[in-house]
Enzyme design. Sequence first.
Site, PDB file in Angstrom:
ATOM      1  N   ARG A   1     -12.011  20.898 -11.350  1.00 56.19           N
ATOM      2  CA  ARG A   1     -10.510  20.583 -11.040  1.00 56.19           C
ATOM      3  C   ARG A   1      -9.856  19.662 -12.201  1.00 56.19           C
ATOM      4  O   ARG A   1     -10.442  18.780 -12.714  1.00 56.19           O
ATOM      5  CB  ARG A   1     -10.547  19.859  -9.831  1.00 56.19           C
ATOM      6  CG  ARG A   1      -8.971  19.011  -9.117  1.00 56.19           C
ATOM      7  CD  ARG A   1      -9.264  18.491  -7.875  1.00 56.19           C
ATOM      8  NE  ARG A   1      -9.980  17.206  -8.050  1.00 56.19           N
ATOM      9  CZ  ARG A   1     -10.232  16.363  -6.892  1.00 56.19           C
ATOM     10  NH1 ARG A   1      -9.692  16.796  -5.666  1.00 56.19           N
ATOM     11  NH2 ARG A   1     -10.725  15.216  -7.177  1.00 56.19           N
TER      12      ARG A   1
ATOM     13  N   PHE B   1       0.675  -1.252   0.063  1.00 60.27           N
ATOM     14  CA  PHE B   1       0.028   0.185  -0.030  1.00 60.27           C
ATOM     15  C   PHE B   1       0.838   1.143  -0.076  1.00 60.27           C
ATOM     16  O   PHE B   1       0.364   2.388  -0.092  1.00 60.27           O
ATOM     17  CB  PHE B   1      -0.850   0.052   1.357  1.00 60.27           C
ATOM     18  CG  PHE B   1      -2.003  -1.288   1.321  1.00 60.27           C
ATOM     19  CD1 PHE B   1      -3.298  -0.957   0.606  1.00 60.27           C
ATOM     20  CD2 PHE B   1      -1.628  -2.405   1.978  1.00 60.27           C
ATOM     21  CE1 PHE B   1      -3.962  -2.062   0.903  1.00 60.27           C
ATOM     22  CE2 PHE B   1      -2.584  -3.285   2.066  1.00 60.27           C
ATOM     23  CZ  PHE B   1      -3.944  -3.212   1.522  1.00 60.27           C
TER      24      PHE B   1
ATOM     25  N   PHE C   1     -16.452  21.167  -7.223  1.00 58.81           N
ATOM     26  CA  PHE C   1     -15.444  21.284  -8.628  1.00 58.81           C
ATOM     27  C   PHE C   1     -16.010  21.278  -9.781  1.00 58.81           C
ATOM     28  O   PHE C   1     -16.076  20.251 -10.398  1.00 58.81           O
ATOM     29  CB  PHE C   1     -14.210  20.447  -8.354  1.00 58.81           C
ATOM     30  CG  PHE C   1     -13.522  20.785  -7.209  1.00 58.81           C
ATOM     31  CD1 PHE C   1     -13.255  22.011  -6.315  1.00 58.81           C
ATOM     32  CD2 PHE C   1     -12.571  19.627  -6.577  1.00 58.81           C
ATOM     33  CE1 PHE C   1     -12.425  22.274  -5.552  1.00 58.81           C
ATOM     34  CE2 PHE C   1     -11.838  20.001  -5.513  1.00 58.81           C
ATOM     35  CZ  PHE C   1     -11.636  21.026  -4.904  1.00 58.81           C
TER      36      PHE C   1
ATOM     37  N   TYR D   1       0.124  10.319 -10.969  1.00 54.70           N
ATOM     38  CA  TYR D   1      -0.247   9.089 -10.024  1.00 54.70           C
ATOM     39  C   TYR D   1      -0.845   8.116 -10.780  1.00 54.70           C
ATOM     40  O   TYR D   1      -0.300   6.810 -10.668  1.00 54.70           O
ATOM     41  CB  TYR D   1      -1.194  10.020  -9.177  1.00 54.70           C
ATOM     42  CG  TYR D   1      -2.077   8.786  -8.107  1.00 54.70           C
ATOM     43  CD1 TYR D   1      -1.354   8.091  -7.200  1.00 54.70           C
ATOM     44  CD2 TYR D   1      -3.392   8.576  -8.321  1.00 54.70           C
ATOM     45  CE1 TYR D   1      -1.800   6.995  -6.436  1.00 54.70           C
ATOM     46  CE2 TYR D   1      -4.199   7.418  -7.617  1.00 54.70           C
ATOM     47  CZ  TYR D   1      -3.138   6.855  -6.556  1.00 54.70           C
ATOM     48  OH  TYR D   1      -3.865   5.787  -6.150  1.00 54.70           O
TER      49      TYR D   1
HETATM   50  N1  UDP Z   1     -14.598  17.162  -4.849  1.00 55.25           N
HETATM   51  C1  UDP Z   1     -15.273  18.322  -4.742  1.00 55.25           C
HETATM   52  N2  UDP Z   1     -14.841  19.081  -3.706  1.00 55.25           N
HETATM   53  C2  UDP Z   1     -13.920  18.942  -3.026  1.00 55.25           C
HETATM   54  C3  UDP Z   1     -13.332  17.670  -3.141  1.00 55.25           C
HETATM   55  C4  UDP Z   1     -13.655  16.792  -4.011  1.00 55.25           C
HETATM   56  O1  UDP Z   1     -15.987  18.846  -5.637  1.00 55.25           O
HETATM   57  O2  UDP Z   1     -13.481  19.599  -2.109  1.00 55.25           O
HETATM   58  C5  UDP Z   1     -15.203  16.317  -6.074  1.00 55.25           C
HETATM   59  C6  UDP Z   1     -14.358  15.840  -6.859  1.00 55.25           C
HETATM   60  O3  UDP Z   1     -14.073  16.741  -8.014  1.00 55.25           O
HETATM   61  C7  UDP Z   1     -14.270  14.409  -7.375  1.00 55.25           C
HETATM   62  C8  UDP Z   1     -15.264  13.975  -5.984  1.00 55.25           C
HETATM   63  O4  UDP Z   1     -15.255  15.120  -5.355  1.00 55.25           O
HETATM   64  O5  UDP Z   1     -15.253  14.734  -8.550  1.00 55.25           O
HETATM   65  C9  UDP Z   1     -14.459  13.070  -5.255  1.00 55.25           C
HETATM   66  O6  UDP Z   1     -13.250  13.605  -5.055  1.00 55.25           O
HETATM   67  P1  UDP Z   1     -12.099  12.932  -4.023  1.00 55.25           P
HETATM   68  O7  UDP Z   1     -10.907  14.001  -4.089  1.00 55.25           O
HETATM   69  O8  UDP Z   1     -12.745  12.573  -2.697  1.00 55.25           O
HETATM   70  O9  UDP Z   1     -11.605  11.697  -4.897  1.00 55.25           O
HETATM   71  P2  UDP Z   1     -10.939  11.457  -6.596  1.00 55.25           P
HETATM   72  O10 UDP Z   1     -12.320  11.233  -7.251  1.00 55.25           O
HETATM   73  O11 UDP Z   1     -10.458  12.576  -6.804  1.00 55.25           O
HETATM   74  O12 UDP Z   1     -10.047  10.296  -6.233  1.00 55.25           O
END
Ligand code: UDP
Length: 327
Positions: free
Chosen positions: A280, A72, A207, A140
């Site tokens: 984002r 991990f 986002f 990543y």
């Molecule tokens: N997200 C958001 N606001 C935040 C954090 C995340 O809108 O402050 C959205 C992000 O764009 C994604 C989803 O929530 O669509 C999940 O994001 P997270 O970072 O938890 O996990 P990821 O999908 O990036 O692995």
Amino acid sequence: MKILVTGGAGYVGSHAVKALVAAGHEVWVYDNLSRGHQAAVPPGRLIVGELADRNHLAAVMRTRKIDAVMHFAALAYVGESVEKPELYYRNNVVGTLVLLEAMRAADVSQIVFSSTTATYGVPQRVPTPEDEPQRPVNPYGFTKFVIERVLDDYAQAHGLAFAALRYFNAAGCSADGTLGEDHDPETHLIPITLQVALGQRPQITIFGDDWPTPDGTCVRDYVHVDDLAAAHAAALAHLRPGRGLKLNLGTGRGHSVREVVEACRKATGHVIPCQVGPRRPGDPPMLVADASAAKRILGWSPRFVMIESIVETAWRWHKAHPRGYSS
Ligand code: UDP
């Protein structure tokens, strides 16, 4: 089995350790504690060390007579990987190569590897099956994709037995409240939203709400961390020399950002102020697993399928630990 868990002090790793111990395995955690938490590891089971330290790793595996590794230990922030790719290639790629060489030196030939939905990039098929082309869109995802290829080549050349488990969005905290999610900085949607409920942040920023999804916000497949842990334990029994298993782990259900925020509002009983911000970079609009292969091969299906029940486990932990493991 005697199992070495690298990154076992981290979020998913610590939950896997718990599941392995419960299944009767002898478990050792190898972690440098750069992002993990000593408090998340069972007493007397932590070996502090670097993934880059091949000799230390090999000695640990020899003296503990390790049968299999669960790997991990990795950096896992998409945004950080874009800004500092060198960190990700060094830790995730070079670190794993060192681990694999240490395993060969110690005659350990079984590994379960944390892979990710980020290896698909922006999948064309949703729900996404394992044979979807892997075209990662950030460093990543690319580091994890590279290691999947390395594992294939090690299986072919050296008879390595491996499983690469591609998680969708790991979420929730251990159902018994003993383990949680404590990242610094926190970037994930559910813990951030719960921090708003706790009054630690004024609001959540969504986002983007102009994505091609039902309500305009991104859709993700949130899979409970205890279910991920159970899949890791199950994968051990399916490792075969010279063969690799690559399996998606998700619930097969997608939830939008707005639905997750609403689930958090219900679980906490708190108002969650939201504002809509820009998209984002690097966010695919929809990620949902086709996890039928994990069900067929491992006999695995998630126990938590409702987003509300996943969020409830997270809320229980965050309420009891408002400052993470240090509270
Ligand atoms: N997200 C958001 N606001 C935040 C954090 C995340 O809108 O402050 C959205 C992000 O764009 C994604 C989803 O929530 O669509 C999940 O994001 P997270 O970072 O938890 O996990 P990821 O999908 O990036 O692995």
